[in-house]
Every structure is written in C-alpha cells, then in structure tokens.
Scaffold this motif. Structure first.
Motif, PDB file in Angstrom:
ATOM      1  N   GLY A   1       0.818  -1.204   0.000  1.00  0.00           N
ATOM      2  CA  GLY A   1       0.000   0.000   0.000  1.00  0.00           C
ATOM      3  C   GLY A   1       0.851   1.252   0.000  1.00  0.00           C
ATOM      4  O   GLY A   1       2.069   1.203  -0.196  1.00  0.00           O
ATOM      5  N   ASP A   2       0.209   2.396   0.226  1.00  0.00           N
ATOM      6  CA  ASP A   2       0.891   3.683   0.253  1.00  0.00           C
ATOM      7  C   ASP A   2       1.307   4.042   1.674  1.00  0.00           C
ATOM      8  O   ASP A   2       0.660   3.626   2.648  1.00  0.00           O
ATOM      9  CB  ASP A   2      -0.018   4.781  -0.298  1.00  0.00           C
ATOM     10  CG  ASP A   2      -0.305   4.607  -1.785  1.00  0.00           C
ATOM     11  OD1 ASP A   2       0.574   4.054  -2.486  1.00  0.00           O
ATOM     12  OD2 ASP A   2      -1.393   5.001  -2.235  1.00  0.00           O
ATOM     13  N   PHE A   3       2.340   4.854   1.770  1.00  0.00           N
ATOM     14  CA  PHE A   3       2.874   5.244   3.066  1.00  0.00           C
ATOM     15  C   PHE A   3       2.876   6.766   3.208  1.00  0.00           C
ATOM     16  O   PHE A   3       3.052   7.495   2.235  1.00  0.00           O
ATOM     17  CB  PHE A   3       4.311   4.741   3.234  1.00  0.00           C
ATOM     18  CG  PHE A   3       4.431   3.253   3.382  1.00  0.00           C
ATOM     19  CD1 PHE A   3       4.635   2.680   4.628  1.00  0.00           C
ATOM     20  CD2 PHE A   3       4.349   2.422   2.276  1.00  0.00           C
ATOM     21  CE1 PHE A   3       4.759   1.309   4.764  1.00  0.00           C
ATOM     22  CE2 PHE A   3       4.468   1.055   2.401  1.00  0.00           C
ATOM     23  CZ  PHE A   3       4.673   0.488   3.656  1.00  0.00           C
ATOM     24  N   ASP A   4       2.689   7.228   4.430  1.00  0.00           N
ATOM     25  CA  ASP A   4       2.803   8.639   4.780  1.00  0.00           C
ATOM     26  C   ASP A   4       3.820   8.760   5.902  1.00  0.00           C
ATOM     27  O   ASP A   4       3.534   8.448   7.053  1.00  0.00           O
ATOM     28  CB  ASP A   4       1.449   9.193   5.220  1.00  0.00           C
ATOM     29  CG  ASP A   4       1.523  10.653   5.666  1.00  0.00           C
ATOM     30  OD1 ASP A   4       2.598  11.277   5.512  1.00  0.00           O
ATOM     31  OD2 ASP A   4       0.510  11.168   6.183  1.00  0.00           O
ATOM     32  N   ARG A   5       5.025   9.215   5.556  1.00  0.00           N
ATOM     33  CA  ARG A   5       6.108   9.214   6.539  1.00  0.00           C
ATOM     34  C   ARG A   5       5.865  10.158   7.714  1.00  0.00           C
ATOM     35  O   ARG A   5       6.515  10.032   8.752  1.00  0.00           O
ATOM     36  CB  ARG A   5       7.429   9.555   5.859  1.00  0.00           C
ATOM     37  CG  ARG A   5       7.542  10.944   5.315  1.00  0.00           C
ATOM     38  CD  ARG A   5       8.851  11.156   4.575  1.00  0.00           C
ATOM     39  NE  ARG A   5       8.977  10.220   3.484  1.00  0.00           N
ATOM     40  CZ  ARG A   5       9.978  10.245   2.597  1.00  0.00           C
ATOM     41  NH1 ARG A   5      10.922  11.152   2.694  1.00  0.00           N
ATOM     42  NH2 ARG A   5      10.020   9.370   1.618  1.00  0.00           N
ATOM     43  N   THR A   6       4.925  11.103   7.563  1.00  0.00           N
ATOM     44  CA  THR A   6       4.639  12.001   8.687  1.00  0.00           C
ATOM     45  C   THR A   6       3.956  11.273   9.839  1.00  0.00           C
ATOM     46  O   THR A   6       3.822  11.830  10.932  1.00  0.00           O
ATOM     47  CB  THR A   6       3.753  13.176   8.231  1.00  0.00           C
ATOM     48  OG1 THR A   6       2.473  12.677   7.797  1.00  0.00           O
ATOM     49  CG2 THR A   6       4.417  13.946   7.098  1.00  0.00           C
ATOM     50  N   GLN A   7       3.516  10.033   9.598  1.00  0.00           N
ATOM     51  CA  GLN A   7       2.843   9.252  10.639  1.00  0.00           C
ATOM     52  C   GLN A   7       3.824   8.613  11.622  1.00  0.00           C
ATOM     53  O   GLN A   7       3.403   8.042  12.627  1.00  0.00           O
ATOM     54  CB  GLN A   7       1.977   8.156  10.001  1.00  0.00           C
ATOM     55  CG  GLN A   7       0.917   8.660   9.040  1.00  0.00           C
ATOM     56  CD  GLN A   7      -0.086   9.570   9.732  1.00  0.00           C
ATOM     57  OE1 GLN A   7      -0.603   9.235  10.804  1.00  0.00           O
ATOM     58  NE2 GLN A   7      -0.368  10.716   9.120  1.00  0.00           N
ATOM     59  N   VAL A   8       5.121   8.686  11.329  1.00  0.00           N
ATOM     60  CA  VAL A   8       6.124   8.073  12.203  1.00  0.00           C
ATOM     61  C   VAL A   8       7.144   9.122  12.615  1.00  0.00           C
ATOM     62  O   VAL A   8       7.264  10.180  11.966  1.00  0.00           O
ATOM     63  CB  VAL A   8       6.830   6.893  11.501  1.00  0.00           C
ATOM     64  CG1 VAL A   8       5.845   5.781  11.194  1.00  0.00           C
ATOM     65  CG2 VAL A   8       7.533   7.345  10.228  1.00  0.00           C
ATOM     66  N   PRO A   9       7.890   8.882  13.708  1.00  0.00           N
ATOM     67  CA  PRO A   9       8.920   9.843  14.133  1.00  0.00           C
ATOM     68  C   PRO A   9       9.912  10.144  13.011  1.00  0.00           C
ATOM     69  O   PRO A   9      10.191   9.292  12.159  1.00  0.00           O
ATOM     70  CB  PRO A   9       9.600   9.126  15.312  1.00  0.00           C
ATOM     71  CG  PRO A   9       8.556   8.207  15.846  1.00  0.00           C
ATOM     72  CD  PRO A   9       7.777   7.745  14.639  1.00  0.00           C
ATOM     73  N   GLU A  10      10.457  11.332  13.037  1.00  0.00           N
ATOM     74  CA  GLU A  10      11.333  11.789  11.957  1.00  0.00           C
ATOM     75  C   GLU A  10      12.542  10.890  11.750  1.00  0.00           C
ATOM     76  O   GLU A  10      13.052  10.761  10.630  1.00  0.00           O
ATOM     77  CB  GLU A  10      11.793  13.218  12.240  1.00  0.00           C
ATOM     78  CG  GLU A  10      12.551  13.862  11.096  1.00  0.00           C
ATOM     79  CD  GLU A  10      12.848  15.323  11.329  1.00  0.00           C
ATOM     80  OE1 GLU A  10      13.577  15.917  10.511  1.00  0.00           O
ATOM     81  OE2 GLU A  10      12.362  15.863  12.356  1.00  0.00           O
TER      82      GLU A  10
END
Length: 370
Positions: A7-16
């Motif tokens: 699927g697609d990912f949104d990196r803002t959902q995890v710590p930097e």
C-alpha cells in the motif's frame, strides 16, 4: 501471520528518525506496480535494483512477467535505468543487454552518487524519478536521501548474499515502525498488525513474549550466574582456584591481557564468564522456541538453532565483555563484583537477545508467511 504488507505510506505518521526508511509505496512484486499510476503522477524515469527485485540472486533469466512489465514501461515512454551494488560487473552487463536497459555505477547505495548520476544521464529531476527495490537499507534509504520516491517490493524467493542477510536483520527491526506509516493497504487479507494493536496491551503477543522471555531468561540467568560463581570461586586445583591458575597462564602467555585485567582472576573472567553463558544458552533455546515464540515440532528446528546460536554467541561475547569491564572495576570486592557484573551484563544482553530472537532466530519462515 503475514509480515509483508502493501500500500501507500505517509512518513509524517512516524517519528522523523524513521522518515528516510519509509517508502512511498510497497508492492508484492515488480509486475504489481501500476505503471499508469506512475505516469499520471508525473514519473518519467524508473530506477531498478537487480537482485531479488527483477531477477534472483546470481540468476540471469528473467520471468516472462518481468520482461512484459519492462517492455510495457518502454512503450509508455518511461526511461529505465539499473542501479546496483553488485560487484559482478560482467553479469550486470549481460542483464542490461538482455533487457535493453542502461546501467549506472558509482558509490554503493545508500550513497546518493548513483541516483544523481542517473538523473543527470536521463536529464530528469528527482520528483520525476522513482526507485524500485527490495531493500530498505540500500534502495529505499538511498532514494529518499536523493529526494526520489521509492517503491519497496517483496524480495523474490531464493538464496542471497551474506551481506544482504545482515541488511535483512536490520530491516526486520525497522519494519514495525515503518508499517505505522502505512495509510492504505492493497492486501486482501485482514490487517493482522492493526488487529494486534487493537487488543488490550496485556493481551498483545509481544507483551506475552516479553513476559515469557523474562521468565526463561531468569532461569538461564540462575544457571549462568551459578556456573560463573562455581567456575570463578568454587573450583580449586591443588589448593588454588582454577580461575587464578587460568588467569596467571593467560597473563604470562598473552601480552594484551594485563591491559584489561588487574589480576589473574580478572584475566580469566571473560573466558569463564563466557563459558557459563554458553552452557546456559541451550536452556534458553529449548524454552524460547517452544514456549515464548511457540514453535513446536521438528520443522525448521535446525534453522532456528543456527540462527539462535548466531544471536546468542554474539550476545555471549557482549556479555563477557561487559562482565569483564564491571568485574575489573570492582575487584576490591570479588563476590559483590561477580553479582553486579552479571546483573549489569545480563540486562543489556537480554534486550539484544529478545530483539534478535524475535525478529531473526524464531521469525516465521518466508514460505509460511505467504
């Protein structure tokens, strides 16, 4: 449980700290990647990894599905370029010729060098390119560092380079954090990780495993500490402790020993402490395999044993080093030094062993996860 998710990912959902390891998308295989979607998203250059992405390690025959996907991408107008860490340049050349796809070589991924060279060669901007590969530590990290979207594909079945196996170990450590950034899923089956996270904390598998691991670790610690005390303070030969005799021999025979040991007992501490830890390992293997991580029967037992000892031997080395450092720092109180050194070393190594056993030694086999 299926450990691979698409699927697609949104990196803002995890710590930097995890951002550079997060792909834009994950797919089961190259041929599952939607070329029309890439084109409509403004992508014009496709960068390809080789081993376990488009062909198996050391193989030179492409599947019909891969060949068809490559040809369709060409017909649509995509530029294609292979960037690979392989040292087998001749094989890379043959693969390039078979596909009719150019290659770029430079510093190994995750260096940005090859990615930049490919952009220059095809006269494209980072936002116009996409990297497709099977490794987080090289393909995905390298692309993200270069400002290029990355698609993470599931590795093909088969053997792989020893160095790649090390990367896979670290991938498994990152995987649960990375999947927290997954915002859509193409998987037909239920989202097992999400179901697990919905459970009360006390009912989650990892919590149960930590508790059981702690109990098993406690029994192994008793065995370890008891044998260490026996070896260090309880066994004498001709009126002299074995630890003293061994330590004196080590200090006479090896010039580097006095650099870390203040006396004979301190010199023997790494060997005797390590020996005690090694003896206690088998207790951990039996109970962690059958009870903590719930693997029963003969299937994969030898594979589990090999991986378990790889993790545990490294842990034992770490244990011996930490034990020796603490023991030598507290040599004015020998009995207390043994206890404190063992507790300190055991705590640190317990974290290492749990992570290594859960994500490497006793992980479900790939063929069962599919």
């Amino acid at each position: 449980m299926n450990s691979w998710r698409t699927g697609d990912f949104d990196r803002t959902q995890v710590p930097e700290v995890f951002h550079r390891f997060v792909p834009a998308h994950a797919a089961n295989s190259l041929q599952d990647i939607d070329l029309e979607r890439l084109w409509s998203g403004g992508k014009r250059l496709i960068l390809l990894d080789v081993d376990h992405t488009i062909v198996k390690w050391r193989a030179e025959e492409f599947s019909p599905e891969v060949l068809e996907w490559i040809e369709r991408a060409k017909r649509m107008g995509f530029g294609l370029c292979i960037i690979s860490n392989t040292r087998r340049v001749e094989r890379l050349g043959r693969l390039s010729q078979k596909l009719g796809v150019e290659t770029v070589r430079g510093k190994f991924k995750p260096s940005r060098a090859m990615f930049r060279l490919a952009l220059i060669k095809f006269k494209r901007k980072p936002e116009e390119a996409v990297m497709i590969g099977d490794q987080l530590i090289t393909d995905i990290l390298g692309a993200n560092r270069s400002g290029i979207d990355a698609i993470w594909v599931r590795k093909m079945e088969g053997k792989e380079f020893a160095g790649t196996k090390i990367n896979r170990f670290f991938e498994r450590l990152l995987q649960s954090a990375i999947y927290k950034a997954l915002i859509t899923s193409a998987d037909a089956e239920p989202d097992a990780p999400a179901v697990e996270e919905a459970k009360p904390v006390a009912e989650r598998a990892i919590v149960k495993q930590i508790i059981r691991f702690g109990i098993v670790g406690g029994t192994s610690f008793v065995i370890d500490a008891g044998l260490t005390y026996l070896f260090m303070r309880g066994i004498s030969l001709h009126g002299t402790l074995v630890s003293e005799s061994l330590g004196n021999w080590l200090m006479r025979s090896f010039s580097f020993v006095p650099m870390y040991a203040k006396d004979a007992a301190g010199a023997s501490a790494p060997i005797l402490g390590g020996l005690a830890s090694f003896v206690a390992m088998f207790n951990s293997f039996v109970w962690n395999r059958s009870w903590t991580f719930e693997h029963r029967g003969k299937e994969e037992r030898l594979s589990h044993l090999r991986r378990f000892y790889a993790v545990s031997i490294l842990g034992a080395i770490l244990n011996a080093i930490i034990f020796s450092i603490i023991f030598n720092a507290l040599r004015s109180h020998p009995n207390l030094a043994i206890a404190i050194a063992k507790v300190g070393a055991a705590f640190i190594v317990a974290v290492w062993n749990f992570v290594g056993q859960r994500y490497y030694a006793f992980r479900p086999s790939t063929r069962h996860a599919q």
